[in-house]
Design an enzyme around this catalytic site. Structure first.
Site, PDB file in Angstrom:
ATOM      1  N   ASP A   1       0.841  -1.204   0.000  1.00  0.00           N
ATOM      2  CA  ASP A   1       0.000   0.000   0.000  1.00  0.00           C
ATOM      3  C   ASP A   1       0.876   1.254   0.000  1.00  0.00           C
ATOM      4  O   ASP A   1       2.049   1.210   0.379  1.00  0.00           O
ATOM      5  CB  ASP A   1      -0.878   0.033   1.260  1.00  0.00           C
ATOM      6  CG  ASP A   1      -1.918  -1.070   1.258  1.00  0.00           C
ATOM      7  OD1 ASP A   1      -2.189  -1.632   0.182  1.00  0.00           O
ATOM      8  OD2 ASP A   1      -2.451  -1.358   2.346  1.00  0.00           O
ATOM      9  N   LEU A   2       0.241   2.356  -0.328  1.00  0.00           N
ATOM     10  CA  LEU A   2       0.938   3.654  -0.406  1.00  0.00           C
ATOM     11  C   LEU A   2       1.745   3.963   0.858  1.00  0.00           C
ATOM     12  O   LEU A   2       2.890   4.404   0.791  1.00  0.00           O
ATOM     13  CB  LEU A   2      -0.124   4.743  -0.643  1.00  0.00           C
ATOM     14  CG  LEU A   2       0.375   6.158  -0.874  1.00  0.00           C
ATOM     15  CD1 LEU A   2       1.162   6.257  -2.172  1.00  0.00           C
ATOM     16  CD2 LEU A   2      -0.813   7.132  -0.901  1.00  0.00           C
TER      17      LEU A   2
END
Ligand code: URA
Length: 230
Positions: free
Chosen positions: A102-103
């Site tokens: 994820d980011l």
């Protein structure tokens, strides 16, 4: 592609000439004579007939990156910097990501152009554990261990997660080993207990450990032994 088809497609050969050359032991793949026309030749292999190189072989590339937060695990993105932007220009072509993060997640990210190899690393049936260091907003309770080990039902995908191992390190920190990579999996598992993940860092994928000498945002090619371990 099958060896006999690869040779049969060459302008100067036809299928039967190709089969004859193979049967005569005059065709080498990565230096070894191959007499089986059905042999599956990879793009990365060098193929020679006598002294002529008919396929030089693509260079296989494997990198580990210490992903920083705020960089997206994609090769292109309209808004955010991508992990590929962290690589030197010459290292970028044809790479894909073996197991996205994820980011905001940090840590071990593998990039390669070898699809067979990356599938072995990521597919659940390889049983290679991915180890995450997790920090949470609320205390991590002992009951999580059993729930994660039993597998959790994810209604959206209508599936039950594979057994995962949780090792509680202190009140708000644990190591979690997963054998698959479902969407936001770690956050959803802790979310089940209404416990927000405040820090998520991947330390290991199967035999590959994030190199402690890699600062956030740095990367290096995998060593030959690391590639062979997968
Ligand atoms: N689980 C998550 O929730 N996020 C990741 O980036 C990886 C696993």
């Amino acid at each position: 592609m099958r060896l006999d088809r690869l040779l049969g497609n060459l302008p100067q050969l036809n299928r039967s000439a190709a089969r004859r050359l193979i049967a005569e032991g005059r065709v080498r793949v990565d230096g070894l004579a191959v007499r089986d026309g059905t042999f599956a030749v990879r793009d990365f292999s060098r193929v020679e007939v006598d002294d002529a190189v008919v396929q030089p072989g693509r260079t296989a590339r494997y990198f580990m990156l210490n992903k920083p937060t705020g960089v997206v695990s994609a090769t292109e993105h309209p808004e955010h910097r991508t992990v590929l932007d962290l690589l030197e220009q010459a290292d970028r072509p044809d790479l894909h990501i073996a197991g996205r993060l994820d980011l905001t997640t940090t840590g071990l990210l593998i990039l390669t152009n070898d699809g067979l190899w990356s599938r072995r690393l990521t597919e659940p049936r390889s049983r290679l554990g991915k180890v995450y260091r997790v920090r949470t907003e609320q205390p991590i309770l002992p009951e999580y261990v059993e729930t994660f080990a039993q597998g959790m039902y994810f209604a959206y995908e209508d599936l039950t997660t594979l057994p995962a191992e949780l090792q509680i390190l202190d009140s708000h920190e644990a190591l979690l080993t997963l054998h698959e990579g479902r969407y936001h999996q770690v956050k959803r598992m802790f979310g089940h207990f209404r416990n927000k993940v405040t820090g998520l860092h991947r330390e290991r994928m199967g035999p590959l450990q994030l190199d402690p000498d890699l600062a956030s945002g740095d990367y290096r090619p995998l060593h030959v032994e690391e590639i062979a371990q997968v």
